[in-house]
Design a protein around this motif. Structure first.
Motif, PDB file in Angstrom:
ATOM      1  N   ARG B 214       0.830  -1.202   0.000  1.00 47.74           N
ATOM      2  CA  ARG B 214       0.000   0.000   0.000  1.00 47.74           C
ATOM      3  C   ARG B 214       0.864   1.252   0.000  1.00 47.74           C
ATOM      4  NH1 ARG B 214      -4.023   0.940   5.019  1.00 47.74           N
ATOM      5  NH2 ARG B 214      -5.125   2.759   4.252  1.00 47.74           N
ATOM      6  N   ARG B 215       1.957   1.223   0.806  1.00 45.88           N
ATOM      7  CA  ARG B 215       2.892   2.354   0.838  1.00 45.88           C
ATOM      8  C   ARG B 215       3.525   2.560  -0.527  1.00 45.88           C
ATOM      9  NH1 ARG B 215       2.916   5.702   5.106  1.00 45.88           N
ATOM     10  NH2 ARG B 215       5.016   6.317   4.536  1.00 45.88           N
ATOM     11  N   VAL B 216       3.938   1.436  -1.155  1.00 46.60           N
ATOM     12  CA  VAL B 216       4.588   1.529  -2.462  1.00 46.60           C
ATOM     13  C   VAL B 216       3.667   2.225  -3.455  1.00 46.60           C
ATOM     14  CG1 VAL B 216       5.351   0.129  -4.409  1.00 46.60           C
ATOM     15  CG2 VAL B 216       6.097  -0.447  -2.133  1.00 46.60           C
ATOM     16  N   ILE B 217       2.401   1.750  -3.522  1.00 47.69           N
ATOM     17  CA  ILE B 217       1.471   2.319  -4.502  1.00 47.69           C
ATOM     18  C   ILE B 217       1.198   3.788  -4.182  1.00 47.69           C
ATOM     19  CG2 ILE B 217      -0.862   2.166  -5.412  1.00 47.69           C
ATOM     20  CD1 ILE B 217      -0.747  -0.817  -4.955  1.00 47.69           C
ATOM     21  N   ASN B 218       1.002   4.102  -2.881  1.00 46.81           N
ATOM     22  CA  ASN B 218       0.717   5.489  -2.514  1.00 46.81           C
ATOM     23  C   ASN B 218       1.885   6.409  -2.815  1.00 46.81           C
ATOM     24  OD1 ASN B 218      -1.902   5.498  -1.674  1.00 46.81           O
ATOM     25  ND2 ASN B 218      -1.418   4.818   0.397  1.00 46.81           N
ATOM     26  N   ILE B 219       3.125   5.963  -2.490  1.00 40.27           N
ATOM     27  CA  ILE B 219       4.292   6.806  -2.767  1.00 40.27           C
ATOM     28  C   ILE B 219       4.403   7.054  -4.256  1.00 40.27           C
ATOM     29  CG2 ILE B 219       6.808   6.824  -2.753  1.00 40.27           C
ATOM     30  CD1 ILE B 219       6.716   5.475  -0.060  1.00 40.27           C
ATOM     31  N   THR B 220       4.177   5.994  -5.062  1.00 37.64           N
ATOM     32  CA  THR B 220       4.262   6.151  -6.510  1.00 37.64           C
ATOM     33  C   THR B 220       3.264   7.185  -6.998  1.00 37.64           C
ATOM     34  OG1 THR B 220       4.710   3.792  -6.570  1.00 37.64           O
ATOM     35  CG2 THR B 220       4.330   4.883  -8.665  1.00 37.64           C
ATOM     36  N   ILE B 221       1.992   7.017  -6.598  1.00 39.67           N
ATOM     37  CA  ILE B 221       0.964   7.915  -7.121  1.00 39.67           C
ATOM     38  C   ILE B 221       1.171   9.340  -6.617  1.00 39.67           C
ATOM     39  CG2 ILE B 221      -1.501   8.383  -7.050  1.00 39.67           C
ATOM     40  CD1 ILE B 221      -2.009   5.469  -7.228  1.00 39.67           C
ATOM     41  N   ASN B 222       1.578   9.492  -5.333  1.00 42.04           N
ATOM     42  CA  ASN B 222       1.758  10.841  -4.791  1.00 42.04           C
ATOM     43  C   ASN B 222       2.969  11.549  -5.345  1.00 42.04           C
ATOM     44  OD1 ASN B 222      -0.486  10.500  -3.273  1.00 42.04           O
ATOM     45  ND2 ASN B 222       0.607   9.918  -1.418  1.00 42.04           N
ATOM     46  N   SER B 223       3.908  10.786  -5.945  1.00 46.28           N
ATOM     47  CA  SER B 223       5.120  11.444  -6.419  1.00 46.28           C
ATOM     48  C   SER B 223       4.985  11.986  -7.831  1.00 46.28           C
ATOM     49  CB  SER B 223       6.291  10.463  -6.358  1.00 46.28           C
ATOM     50  OG  SER B 223       6.088   9.477  -7.325  1.00 46.28           O
ATOM     51  N   PHE B 224       3.851  11.700  -8.514  1.00 46.08           N
ATOM     52  CA  PHE B 224       3.676  12.242  -9.867  1.00 46.08           C
ATOM     53  C   PHE B 224       3.513  13.747  -9.776  1.00 46.08           C
ATOM     54  CE2 PHE B 224       3.836   8.210 -11.218  1.00 46.08           C
ATOM     55  CZ  PHE B 224       2.692   7.429 -11.177  1.00 46.08           C
ATOM     56  N   GLY B 225       4.303  14.486 -10.576  1.00 44.54           N
ATOM     57  CA  GLY B 225       4.149  15.933 -10.563  1.00 44.54           C
ATOM     58  C   GLY B 225       4.927  16.632  -9.464  1.00 44.54           C
ATOM     59  N   THR B 226       5.733  15.888  -8.694  1.00 43.65           N
ATOM     60  CA  THR B 226       6.586  16.566  -7.698  1.00 43.65           C
ATOM     61  C   THR B 226       8.026  16.493  -8.163  1.00 43.65           C
ATOM     62  OG1 THR B 226       7.041  14.574  -6.454  1.00 43.65           O
ATOM     63  CG2 THR B 226       5.065  15.798  -5.858  1.00 43.65           C
ATOM     64  N   GLU B 227       8.927  17.065  -7.369  1.00 40.33           N
ATOM     65  CA  GLU B 227      10.330  17.094  -7.796  1.00 40.33           C
ATOM     66  C   GLU B 227      11.060  15.820  -7.408  1.00 40.33           C
ATOM     67  OE1 GLU B 227      10.522  21.786  -6.571  1.00 40.33           O
ATOM     68  OE2 GLU B 227      11.455  20.204  -5.363  1.00 40.33           O
ATOM     69  N   LEU B 228      10.340  14.835  -6.891  1.00 39.62           N
ATOM     70  CA  LEU B 228      11.014  13.633  -6.419  1.00 39.62           C
ATOM     71  C   LEU B 228      11.526  12.824  -7.611  1.00 39.62           C
ATOM     72  CD1 LEU B 228      11.504  12.175  -3.744  1.00 39.62           C
ATOM     73  CD2 LEU B 228       9.451  10.880  -4.173  1.00 39.62           C
ATOM     74  N   SER B 229      12.837  12.571  -7.645  1.00 40.58           N
ATOM     75  CA  SER B 229      13.391  11.814  -8.768  1.00 40.58           C
ATOM     76  C   SER B 229      13.033  10.349  -8.615  1.00 40.58           C
ATOM     77  CB  SER B 229      14.905  11.967  -8.786  1.00 40.58           C
ATOM     78  OG  SER B 229      15.451  11.206  -7.738  1.00 40.58           O
ATOM     79  N   LYS B 230      13.188   9.604  -9.745  1.00 41.04           N
ATOM     80  CA  LYS B 230      12.797   8.193  -9.711  1.00 41.04           C
ATOM     81  C   LYS B 230      13.693   7.389  -8.781  1.00 41.04           C
ATOM     82  CE  LYS B 230      10.119   7.893 -13.779  1.00 41.04           C
ATOM     83  NZ  LYS B 230      10.342   8.283 -15.123  1.00 41.04           N
ATOM     84  N   ASP B 231      14.972   7.780  -8.716  1.00 43.10           N
ATOM     85  CA  ASP B 231      15.895   7.078  -7.810  1.00 43.10           C
ATOM     86  C   ASP B 231      15.482   7.271  -6.365  1.00 43.10           C
ATOM     87  OD1 ASP B 231      18.949   7.522  -9.641  1.00 43.10           O
ATOM     88  OD2 ASP B 231      17.679   5.762  -9.301  1.00 43.10           O
ATOM     89  N   ASP B 232      15.193   8.554  -6.026  1.00 42.35           N
ATOM     90  CA  ASP B 232      14.779   8.836  -4.651  1.00 42.35           C
ATOM     91  C   ASP B 232      13.507   8.088  -4.317  1.00 42.35           C
ATOM     92  OD1 ASP B 232      15.826  12.310  -4.598  1.00 42.35           O
ATOM     93  OD2 ASP B 232      16.835  10.450  -3.997  1.00 42.35           O
TER      94      ASP B 232
END
Lengths: 206, 343
Positions: B214-232
């Motif tokens: 659940r954390r994995v999916i939420n982090i993925t979806i919440n990171s769209f459109g932010t400055e978080l790089s894919k590595d981070d």
């Protein structure tokens, strides 16, 4: 020094070391013509049948009571915990404790019946019949004791589930109790087998 | 199993009593039909909650309701914690760490925005209190925080991976929260599967694996459109779920929600999460699945999963009651049925 310390902490090493020493001693005795010194039969016969019989009686009552106590504490704790919110279960579930108590009663029946077979015989006149009584009392006592540990555990753990199921839904009580009733029959089996084993054992003092 | 009742049998009976007190779907229906919050209070007094709102001055607001419900949850949990010994005491402590993490992040964020320290401490979740919490209000950098306060708390070991971040700004604080939670989840998973007995391990494994995914999916979806790089982003994914390692690898590279759905399609248990029929959002589906897994833990006896499940189910009940209360208070009854039924 390190070697001996490591022996103390590692049971596997200790076991293999001890068995190596024992094997060496045994082979030494065998190869130097003293093989007959290792006389298991003489050792067994030298133990008085009173010892076997009394240990058997002790095991009968002792192990049965361990089983009964284990069962009773397992049930009692669950009744206490579940009874906080649902006080109605406390009286009905005492029947599980009574079933556990029955296990201890089996043990005491066997112990009393066996102790009636003990009598007064001089050690110089032990016969084969006395040895038979001694051995059969020992093994019957062990039988009923181990069966009753298993029975006490069974009735106790299922009794704990019965209390929790009853607290959840009163209709489940009788259905889950039936499981415990079937479990209590195990102790009965042990009792019957023990009495059969000592059926032919003659009393000491005959 | 043979000696479980020695130390933990009483508390197991207590927790099963708590679980039986959770509201059923019928009671929720009664609550939805209340006209006002006073009605709601009357309906709740007929449940195990009793007169918990009796000493509150009228009118009852949803904020007061939430506070009293949480107080009841905390009282129940503290009773369990004070009576627990041995491994159960450690297990219950682990349960409080997630609240501690939330409190730490709350205080750091609040201090950055220059809020009053006393007000912040008031807002903290009572289950996550630790002694030196007030000292967190003098936060400047993470190293400072760590060396003065956090190294002595149970959260100390979880800070290993975030001591490298320098400034405390908005994005960084969220990253710190996710890193802490990842470390906590993995530590809890390791504790349940190695230091406790098999039955607990089996029950907690399925629950914690779902939590990680659940954390994995939420982090993925919440990171769209932010400055978080894919590595981070991939460094924040917990590794104890079913999606690790290949699902996690694929999710680290996606860019939009449809791609996420595509990756999850290959996992049979999670396919239903993205089913948008019946007006249920992804969050609703997550809660539903969590409730189902927690209910299932009560099917085994002689294990500790029921304590974790009680905490989560009670929280869900509080969320449900507050949702219904808010719908009633704001008179928006069309979405009043949007709670997750437990029983």
């Amino acid at each position: 020094m390190q070697y001996y310390k490591s022996l103390a902490t590692n049971p596997a090493a200790l076991l293999s070391y001890t068995s190596a020493v024992v094997t060496v001693i045994a082979l030494y005795l065998l190869f130097t013509g003293y093989g007959e010194a290792f006389n298991v039969g003489y050792y067994l016969l030298a133990i008085s049948p009173y010892m076997w019989a009394s240990i058997g009686i002790g095991l009968a009552i002792g192990l049965s009571v361990v089983g009964a106590a284990w069962g009773i504490f397992a049930v009692g704790v669950s009744i206490l915990g579940a009874g906080v919110r649902v006080p109605r279960i406390t009286t009905k579930n005492l029947v599980s404790i009574i079933f556990c108590e029955a296990v201890a009663i089996y043990g005491i029946i066997v112990a009393i019946v066996f102790s009636a077979k003990l009598g007064n015989v001089s050690p110089l006149t032990f016969t084969a019949s006395h040895y038979y009584t001694g051995y059969s009392l020992f093994w019957s006592g062990l039988t009923v004791g181990l069966c009753n540990i298993a029975c006490g555990l069974t009735v106790g753990l299922t009794g704990s589930s019965t209390a929790l199921a009853d607290a959840h839904d009163a209709a489940l009580f009788v259905k889950v109790l039936v499981i415990g009733i079937f479990g209590s029959v195990i102790g009965m089996f042990g009792l019957i087998v023990a009495l059969l084993q000592t059926g032919k054992a003659a009393e000491f003092g005959a | 199993m043979l000696s479980f009742n020695v130390d933990d049998g009483y508390l197991e009976g207590i927790v099963r009593g708590y679980r039986a007190a959770l509201l059923s779907s019928n009671q929720y229906l009664n609550l939805t039909q209340c006209e006002s919050l006073e009605d709601l209070k009357l309906q709740l007094s007929a449940t195990d909650y009793g007169n918990f709102l009796a000493n509150e001055p009228p009118p009852v607001t949803t904020a007061v309701l939430l506070e009293k419900l949480t107080d009841r949850l905390v009282a129940d949990f503290e009773y369990l914690r004070s009576n627990a010994v041995g491994p159960l005491a450690k297990f219950l402590e682990y349960l409080t760490y997630s609240y501690m993490i939330d409190n730490v992040i709350l205080i750091i964020t609040g201090t950055l925005h220059e809020r009053d320290a006393a007000e912040l401490l008031d807002k903290c979740h009572p289950l996550g209190f630790f002694d030196s919490m007030a000292a967190l209000t003098v936060a400047t950098t993470v190293q400072d925080l760590y060396q003065t306060v956090l190294v002595d708390t149970p959260l100390g070991p979880y800070f290993k991976n975030c001591l490298s971040s320098h400034d405390l700004d908005e994005l960084n604080i969220e990253i710190i929260r996710s890193t802490l939670y990842k470390a906590y989840l993995e530590d809890f998973y390791r504790f349940c599967t190695t230091e406790l007995d098999d039955v607990t391990a089996e029950v907690m494994k399925s629950i914690l694996e779902f939590e990680a995914d659940r954390r994995v999916i939420n982090i993925t979806i919440n990171s769209f459109g932010t400055e978080l790089s894919k590595d981070d982003r991939s460094k924040l994914y917990p590794t104890c779920g079913l999606l690790y390692p290949d699902g996690v690898m694929r999710l680290a590279r996606v860019d939009d929600e449809d791609a996420v759905k595509g990756v999850i399609e290959s996992y049979a248990n999670y396919r239903v999460l993205f089913d948008t029929s019946e007006h249920k959002t992804l969050e609703d589906r997550f809660f539903e699945r969590e409730v189902a897994l927690n209910k299932l833990s009560y099917m085994s006896q002689f294990q500790y999963g029921i304590f974790y499940a009680f905490l989560k189910l009670k929280e869900q009940e509080i969320r449900n009651i507050v949702w219904i209360a808010e719908c009633i208070a704001q008179n928006q009854r069309d979405r009043i049925g949007n709670y997750v039924n437990i029983f």
